[in-house]
Scaffold this motif. Structure first.
Motif, short mmCIF file in Angstrom:
data_model
loop_
_atom_site.label_atom_id
_atom_site.label_comp_id
_atom_site.label_asym_id
_atom_site.label_seq_id
_atom_site.Cartn_x
_atom_site.Cartn_y
_atom_site.Cartn_z
N ALA A 271 0.72 -1.39 0.03
CA ALA A 271 0.03 0.05 -0.11
C ALA A 271 0.70 1.29 -0.03
N LEU A 272 1.94 1.19 0.78
CA LEU A 272 2.63 2.46 0.78
C LEU A 272 3.57 2.47 -0.59
N VAL A 273 3.98 1.53 -1.12
CA VAL A 273 4.55 1.64 -2.25
C VAL A 273 3.70 2.08 -3.44
N ASN A 274 2.49 1.55 -3.72
CA ASN A 274 1.45 1.97 -4.48
C ASN A 274 1.45 3.48 -4.20
N ALA A 275 1.34 4.22 -2.82
CA ALA A 275 0.99 5.52 -2.85
C ALA A 275 2.28 6.38 -3.21
N LEU A 276 3.47 5.75 -3.06
CA LEU A 276 4.56 6.51 -3.47
C LEU A 276 4.88 6.70 -5.06
N ILE A 277 4.49 5.55 -5.51
CA ILE A 277 5.02 5.53 -6.97
C ILE A 277 4.01 5.96 -7.80
N HIS A 278 2.60 5.68 -7.56
CA HIS A 278 1.61 6.16 -8.52
C HIS A 278 0.87 7.42 -8.21
N LEU A 345 -2.55 -4.36 -5.65
CA LEU A 345 -3.83 -4.34 -4.85
C LEU A 345 -4.29 -5.76 -4.59
N LYS A 346 -3.91 -6.77 -5.49
CA LYS A 346 -4.34 -8.00 -5.13
C LYS A 346 -3.59 -8.67 -4.12
N ARG A 374 -7.08 6.03 -2.17
CA ARG A 374 -7.14 5.81 -0.87
C ARG A 374 -7.03 4.21 -0.44
N VAL A 375 -6.46 3.48 0.25
CA VAL A 375 -6.56 2.12 0.83
C VAL A 375 -6.71 2.30 2.15
N ILE A 376 -7.59 1.36 2.65
CA ILE A 376 -7.95 1.28 3.90
C ILE A 376 -8.01 -0.30 4.31
N LEU A 377 -6.96 -0.22 5.23
CA LEU A 377 -6.66 -1.67 5.77
C LEU A 377 -7.18 -1.67 7.50
#
Length: 468
Positions: A271-278, A345-346, A374-377
């Motif tokens: 989730a963090l990598v997704n937020a930083l690169i995308h 995401l998967k 937004r990602v909610i865990l």
């Protein structure tokens, strides 16, 4: 034809064709061409009722003429006529454009539109800039800056690259990885990996809130940190913040200890990598936000889905690999922080599903609009039940182990049976029935039925208490 029940991101209804005020529908033509495409259906009102078009042929000619004269460049479109309830309906299908941005122009006005939900709005500057880059087949991170590589250091990048690949990063790699051009000028990606803080938007704000909602940072935040600079530093700092503000609980099984972390570490990293690169680095004054609550972790980043469609309108398993910042993504992949196949995401979902105590209600949530993702865990330990001190004093070690197994099963299922608990606890059914009888008398579980078919339900009483 089966029409949508309501207007959506990809569909807009028009009761009639406005020729005197064509902007009312041409802005949707611009928005669809600038996004993922869409349909304008003439002859249907906002409620979805079919009212029909009186002169379909004349209307079709007017639609074609107005698009060609008022939208620049001219997008690809198809007009079809449908008959419904003996009424004519015109369907205008707009293809997703390649020559973005597509502008509406008239009376000295030149505006590009984008689709947000079921509305077409004027594209904000940062989205307009992204559309311009898309037309040039360029990305923000690949653009060359006026900053010379020799003026900055890359110690953290080179050390991390060696640590994770066992390869030394050579000077030529900066050009090969598109971090700098042949003249030695850094690309925006290169600037984001420099040790120094030279991209203002490269920031992460982290807050651990007290409770389930946001409040004042000064009064309601248990922990609050701001990080800025190198992307690797941001990833590590954000990861540490989340670890420091979450817990790894455990329960003792009959033979071994079972760890129960609040969140799956791999899911958090993805989730963090997704937020930083995308994320969209063009948005001035923006940053990634990490908000931790008692029951959940939310990671929000600037910029919606790169294809323009909201993530909640996608099937997660079918989302392809489309990268807003391909240079950054490639380097993160080389350092094994992410996979190349667009499976982030998967992976977040699959890793969360492995957690002890997981059930379908704890499935991660993904949400996006035109300006954010937004990602909610969910904290799998929030609200789980443990034995109170009052009860604990009355149990021996074997009974405490059995109780922990029982509570885990009770939280995963509506009820438990003697056989199921016996198998999980590794005990004979006779011993299991004796323990279940004791906890029933202590008013912790409620029996229903008779003999071997008896079911046991967890009872919420003062005998048990919720973990904070």
């Amino acid at each position: 034809m089966l029409y949508p029940l309501a207007e959506t991101t990809e569909c807009d209804f028009k009761r009639e064709l406005e020729t005197k005020k064509p902007k009312s529908w041409l802005k949707s033509v611009s928005a669809f061409a600038n996004g993922i495409g869409g349909k304008l259906i003439f002859g249907i009102d906002d409620s979805g009722e079919i009212v029909g078009i009186i002169d379909a042929q004349k209307s079709a000619e007017a639609i074609s003429d107005l698009i060609k004269t008022r939208i620049t460049p001219t997008p690809q479109f198809v007009l079809t006529l449908e008959k419904e309830q003996e009424k004519s309906v015109l369907i205008l299908t707009i293809e997703a454009g390649r020559a973005t941005p597509y502008y509406y122009k008239a009376d000295g006005i030149r505006e590009a539109y984008v689709r947000i939900g079921n509305e077409s709005i004027v594209a904000p500057d940062y989205i307009l800039n992204e559309l311009i880059l898309k037309d040039k087949n360029q990305s923000f991170d690949a653009l060359t800056s006026d900053v010379k590589k020799e003026e900055y250091s890359f110690t953290l990048l080179e050390a991390t690259y060696y640590e994770r690949t066992l390869l030394k990063m050579e000077p030529k790699d900066y050009f090969s990885f598109c971090l700098a051009d042949k003249r030695g000028y850094l690309t925006n990606a290169g600037r984001l990996f420099a040790d120094q803080y030279i991209v203002y938007n490269s920031r992460v704000f982290c807050t651990r809130w007290n409770g389930l909602q946001k409040g004042s940072v000064f009064d309601d935040a248990l922990d609050d940190k701001e990080f800025e600079g190198n992307l690797i530093y941001l990833l590590r700092s954000a990861s540490d913040f989340i670890k420091n503000n979450s817990k790894v609980r455990f329960y003792k099984d009959v033979e071994y200890r079972v760890d129960k972390p609040d969140y799956a570490e791999r899911a958090v990293t993805e989730a963090l990598v997704n937020a930083l690169i995308h994320r969209d680095y063009i948005v001035l004054g923006s940053e990634v936000h990490i908000d931790m609550y008692d029951d959940r972790l939310e990671i929000s980043s600037p910029g919606g889905m790169f294809d323009g469609k909201a993530v909640q309108e996608h099937t997660i398993a079918d989302i392809g690999s489309m990268r807003r910042n391909p240079v950054i993504a490639d380097l993160f992949h080389r350092m094994k922080f992410m996979e190349r196949r667009g499976s982030g995401l998967k992976k977040i979902i699959s890793e969360t599903e492995k957690l002890p105590g997981y059930n379908e209600s704890l499935k991660p949530i993904f949400y996006s609009d035109g300006s954010s993702f937004r990602v909610i865990l969910k904290n799998v330990n929030y609200g789980t039940t443990k034995v109170s001190d009052k009860v604990s004093d009355k149990l021996n070690e074997k009974e405490k182990c059995f109780f922990n197994v029982l509570m885990t099963l009770a939280k995963q299922h509506d009820f438990v049976t003697t056989k199921v608990v016996a198998e999980a606890a590794g005990m004979p059914e006779a011993t299991t029935r004796r323990y279940l009888s004791k906890f029933s008398k202590m008013d912790i579980i409620v029996p229903d039925g008779k003999n071997r078919s008896k079911k046991y339900y967890l009872k919420n009483t003062s005998m048990t208490e919720a973990n904070p």
